[in-house]
Design a protein around this motif. Structure first.
Motif, PDB file in Angstrom:
ATOM      1  N   THR A  21       0.862  -1.175   0.000  1.00 41.93           N
ATOM      2  CA  THR A  21       0.000   0.000   0.000  1.00 41.93           C
ATOM      3  C   THR A  21       0.901   1.228   0.000  1.00 41.93           C
ATOM      4  OG1 THR A  21      -1.701  -1.155   1.260  1.00 41.93           O
ATOM      5  CG2 THR A  21      -1.818   1.232   1.247  1.00 41.93           C
ATOM      6  N   LEU A  22       0.584   2.192  -0.837  1.00 34.52           N
ATOM      7  CA  LEU A  22       1.263   3.489  -0.835  1.00 34.52           C
ATOM      8  C   LEU A  22       0.291   4.511  -0.283  1.00 34.52           C
ATOM      9  CD1 LEU A  22       3.119   3.877  -4.253  1.00 34.52           C
ATOM     10  CD2 LEU A  22       4.120   3.650  -1.992  1.00 34.52           C
ATOM     11  N   ILE A  23       0.763   5.312   0.645  1.00 38.95           N
ATOM     12  CA  ILE A  23      -0.082   6.317   1.290  1.00 38.95           C
ATOM     13  C   ILE A  23       0.599   7.672   1.190  1.00 38.95           C
ATOM     14  CG2 ILE A  23      -1.070   7.077   3.495  1.00 38.95           C
ATOM     15  CD1 ILE A  23      -0.920   4.048   4.332  1.00 38.95           C
ATOM     16  N   GLY A  28       3.312  15.251   3.768  1.00 43.49           N
ATOM     17  CA  GLY A  28       4.069  15.218   2.530  1.00 43.49           C
ATOM     18  C   GLY A  28       4.920  13.972   2.333  1.00 43.49           C
ATOM     19  N   ILE A  29       4.889  13.073   3.300  1.00 49.21           N
ATOM     20  CA  ILE A  29       5.644  11.820   3.195  1.00 49.21           C
ATOM     21  C   ILE A  29       4.794  10.775   2.494  1.00 49.21           C
ATOM     22  CG2 ILE A  29       6.627   9.903   4.531  1.00 49.21           C
ATOM     23  CD1 ILE A  29       7.404  12.000   6.665  1.00 49.21           C
ATOM     24  N   VAL A  30       5.433  10.011   1.598  1.00 51.26           N
ATOM     25  CA  VAL A  30       4.769   8.862   0.989  1.00 51.26           C
ATOM     26  C   VAL A  30       5.217   7.637   1.774  1.00 51.26           C
ATOM     27  CG1 VAL A  30       4.499   7.431  -1.058  1.00 51.26           C
ATOM     28  CG2 VAL A  30       4.650   9.914  -1.292  1.00 51.26           C
ATOM     29  N   GLN A  31       4.263   6.955   2.360  1.00 50.24           N
ATOM     30  CA  GLN A  31       4.552   5.777   3.177  1.00 50.24           C
ATOM     31  C   GLN A  31       4.228   4.512   2.392  1.00 50.24           C
ATOM     32  OE1 GLN A  31       3.220   5.968   7.250  1.00 50.24           O
ATOM     33  NE2 GLN A  31       2.888   3.751   7.314  1.00 50.24           N
ATOM     34  N   PHE A  32       5.183   3.601   2.366  1.00 50.33           N
ATOM     35  CA  PHE A  32       5.062   2.315   1.693  1.00 50.33           C
ATOM     36  C   PHE A  32       4.990   1.236   2.764  1.00 50.33           C
ATOM     37  CE2 PHE A  32       7.618  -1.454   0.778  1.00 50.33           C
ATOM     38  CZ  PHE A  32       7.050  -1.943  -0.373  1.00 50.33           C
ATOM     39  N   ASN A  33       3.934   0.433   2.730  1.00 51.35           N
ATOM     40  CA  ASN A  33       3.786  -0.705   3.645  1.00 51.35           C
ATOM     41  C   ASN A  33       3.600  -1.951   2.794  1.00 51.35           C
ATOM     42  OD1 ASN A  33       3.582   0.955   6.047  1.00 51.35           O
ATOM     43  ND2 ASN A  33       1.519   1.441   5.394  1.00 51.35           N
ATOM     44  N   SER A  34       4.455  -2.968   2.997  1.00 53.97           N
ATOM     45  CA  SER A  34       4.264  -4.196   2.231  1.00 53.97           C
ATOM     46  C   SER A  34       3.635  -5.261   3.115  1.00 53.97           C
ATOM     47  CB  SER A  34       5.586  -4.703   1.654  1.00 53.97           C
ATOM     48  OG  SER A  34       6.373  -5.330   2.633  1.00 53.97           O
ATOM     49  N   THR A  35       3.105  -6.275   2.463  1.00 53.19           N
ATOM     50  CA  THR A  35       2.552  -7.405   3.201  1.00 53.19           C
ATOM     51  C   THR A  35       3.696  -8.170   3.857  1.00 53.19           C
ATOM     52  OG1 THR A  35       2.621  -8.825   1.255  1.00 53.19           O
ATOM     53  CG2 THR A  35       0.575  -7.590   1.631  1.00 53.19           C
ATOM     54  N   GLU A  53       4.763   7.363  -9.060  1.00 55.68           N
ATOM     55  CA  GLU A  53       4.558   8.503  -9.958  1.00 55.68           C
ATOM     56  C   GLU A  53       3.124   9.016  -9.848  1.00 55.68           C
ATOM     57  OE1 GLU A  53       5.287   9.801 -14.588  1.00 55.68           O
ATOM     58  OE2 GLU A  53       5.057   7.672 -14.151  1.00 55.68           O
ATOM     59  N   LYS A  54       2.160   8.091  -9.786  1.00 54.81           N
ATOM     60  CA  LYS A  54       0.747   8.483  -9.679  1.00 54.81           C
ATOM     61  C   LYS A  54       0.466   9.225  -8.380  1.00 54.81           C
ATOM     62  CE  LYS A  54      -0.816   4.533 -12.354  1.00 54.81           C
ATOM     63  NZ  LYS A  54      -1.321   3.174 -12.223  1.00 54.81           N
ATOM     64  N   ILE A  55       0.934   8.674  -7.268  1.00 53.99           N
ATOM     65  CA  ILE A  55       0.569   9.248  -5.972  1.00 53.99           C
ATOM     66  C   ILE A  55       1.282  10.574  -5.704  1.00 53.99           C
ATOM     67  CG2 ILE A  55       2.249   8.148  -4.403  1.00 53.99           C
ATOM     68  CD1 ILE A  55      -0.293   7.453  -2.650  1.00 53.99           C
ATOM     69  N   THR A  56       2.447  10.777  -6.352  1.00 54.95           N
ATOM     70  CA  THR A  56       3.196  12.022  -6.163  1.00 54.95           C
ATOM     71  C   THR A  56       2.943  13.036  -7.272  1.00 54.95           C
ATOM     72  OG1 THR A  56       5.131  11.231  -7.395  1.00 54.95           O
ATOM     73  CG2 THR A  56       5.098  10.806  -5.001  1.00 54.95           C
ATOM     74  N   ASN A  57       2.138  12.651  -8.266  1.00 54.37           N
ATOM     75  CA  ASN A  57       1.921  13.505  -9.444  1.00 54.37           C
ATOM     76  C   ASN A  57       3.248  13.870 -10.110  1.00 54.37           C
ATOM     77  OD1 ASN A  57      -0.949  13.654  -9.379  1.00 54.37           O
ATOM     78  ND2 ASN A  57      -0.759  15.012  -7.609  1.00 54.37           N
ATOM     79  N   GLY A  58       4.211  12.951 -10.041  1.00 51.52           N
ATOM     80  CA  GLY A  58       5.496  13.168 -10.693  1.00 51.52           C
ATOM     81  C   GLY A  58       6.448  14.093  -9.967  1.00 51.52           C
ATOM     82  N   THR A  83      18.318   2.608  -9.563  1.00 49.53           N
ATOM     83  CA  THR A  83      18.526   3.373 -10.791  1.00 49.53           C
ATOM     84  C   THR A  83      17.891   4.756 -10.697  1.00 49.53           C
ATOM     85  OG1 THR A  83      16.493   2.563 -11.850  1.00 49.53           O
ATOM     86  CG2 THR A  83      18.515   1.244 -12.171  1.00 49.53           C
ATOM     87  N   ASN A  84      18.355   5.654 -11.552  1.00 47.11           N
ATOM     88  CA  ASN A  84      17.751   6.989 -11.620  1.00 47.11           C
ATOM     89  C   ASN A  84      16.272   6.902 -11.960  1.00 47.11           C
ATOM     90  OD1 ASN A  84      20.055   8.455 -10.959  1.00 47.11           O
ATOM     91  ND2 ASN A  84      20.754   8.502 -13.084  1.00 47.11           N
ATOM     92  N   GLU A  85      15.917   5.950 -12.820  1.00 43.65           N
ATOM     93  CA  GLU A  85      14.510   5.770 -13.195  1.00 43.65           C
ATOM     94  C   GLU A  85      13.646   5.493 -11.971  1.00 43.65           C
ATOM     95  OE1 GLU A  85      11.626   2.734 -15.735  1.00 43.65           O
ATOM     96  OE2 GLU A  85      13.789   2.547 -15.936  1.00 43.65           O
ATOM     97  N   ALA A  86      14.108   4.609 -11.104  1.00 41.06           N
ATOM     98  CA  ALA A  86      13.324   4.228  -9.932  1.00 41.06           C
ATOM     99  C   ALA A  86      13.350   5.292  -8.841  1.00 41.06           C
ATOM    100  CB  ALA A  86      13.832   2.903  -9.372  1.00 41.06           C
ATOM    101  N   LEU A  87      14.394   6.094  -8.804  1.00 38.43           N
ATOM    102  CA  LEU A  87      14.553   7.080  -7.727  1.00 38.43           C
ATOM    103  C   LEU A  87      14.051   8.479  -8.087  1.00 38.43           C
ATOM    104  CD1 LEU A  87      18.114   6.029  -6.564  1.00 38.43           C
ATOM    105  CD2 LEU A  87      15.955   5.661  -5.344  1.00 38.43           C
ATOM    106  N   ARG A  88      13.502   8.641  -9.277  1.00 45.02           N
ATOM    107  CA  ARG A  88      13.159   9.991  -9.734  1.00 45.02           C
ATOM    108  C   ARG A  88      12.014  10.654  -8.961  1.00 45.02           C
ATOM    109  NH1 ARG A  88      11.121   6.679 -14.224  1.00 45.02           N
ATOM    110  NH2 ARG A  88       8.898   7.036 -14.406  1.00 45.02           N
ATOM    111  N   PHE A  89      11.246   9.898  -8.194  1.00 50.73           N
ATOM    112  CA  PHE A  89      10.143  10.494  -7.418  1.00 50.73           C
ATOM    113  C   PHE A  89      10.458  10.540  -5.929  1.00 50.73           C
ATOM    114  CE2 PHE A  89       8.296   8.283 -11.124  1.00 50.73           C
ATOM    115  CZ  PHE A  89       8.034   9.423 -11.869  1.00 50.73           C
ATOM    116  N   SER A  90      11.727  10.378  -5.601  1.00 47.67           N
ATOM    117  CA  SER A  90      12.166  10.310  -4.212  1.00 47.67           C
ATOM    118  C   SER A  90      13.163  11.413  -3.909  1.00 47.67           C
ATOM    119  CB  SER A  90      12.810   8.940  -3.971  1.00 47.67           C
ATOM    120  OG  SER A  90      13.406   8.887  -2.714  1.00 47.67           O
TER     121      SER A  90
END
Length: 115
Positions: A21-23, A28-35, A53-58, A83-90
């Motif tokens: 789940t992404l919250i 302003g923090i995006v929280q990631f919780n996995s099962t 990308e969706k939850i942060t609007n890029g 990678t830069n691709e994966a880290l671009r919203f962080s």
């Protein structure tokens, strides 16, 4: 001495995936919780980035990752997440480590995937 701030943050948006789940929180923090038993392959890692990308609007945000007790990921996923691709919203990422295996994976990630 550290005193815990008792403020709670409201959920602005939430995205649910079968493994996580992404919250987007009101602070302003995006929280990631996995099962608890999630195993992330490369497709799941790419789903995560797409959902981020969706939850942060890029727009890059701080990310708090809270893996499940026995959550893990493939070597390919681990490499992709650095990678830069994966880290671009962080802006910055924090991971709560829940067991020794997660600590080892996290240390490997930090040591060998410096950007």
């Amino acid at each position: 001495m550290f005193t815990e701030d008792k403020k709670t943050h409201t959920v602005l948006e939430e995205i649910n995936h079968s493994l996580y789940t992404l919250i987007l929180r009101s602070d302003g923090i995006v929280q990631f919780n996995s099962t608890d038993n999630a195993f992330f392959d490369i497709l799941d890692a790419k789903d995560f980035v797409s959902d981020l990308e969706k939850i942060t609007n890029g727009v890059p945000h701080p990310i708090l990752k809270i893996p499940g007790q026995h959550a893990s990921l493939s070597t390919e996923s681990l490499s992709f997440m650095a990678t830069n691709e994966a880290l671009r919203f962080s802006i910055v990422e924090a991971v709560i480590v829940r067991n020794l295996a997660q600590r080892v994976i996290g240390n490997f990630y930090l040591k060998f995937n410096k950007l």
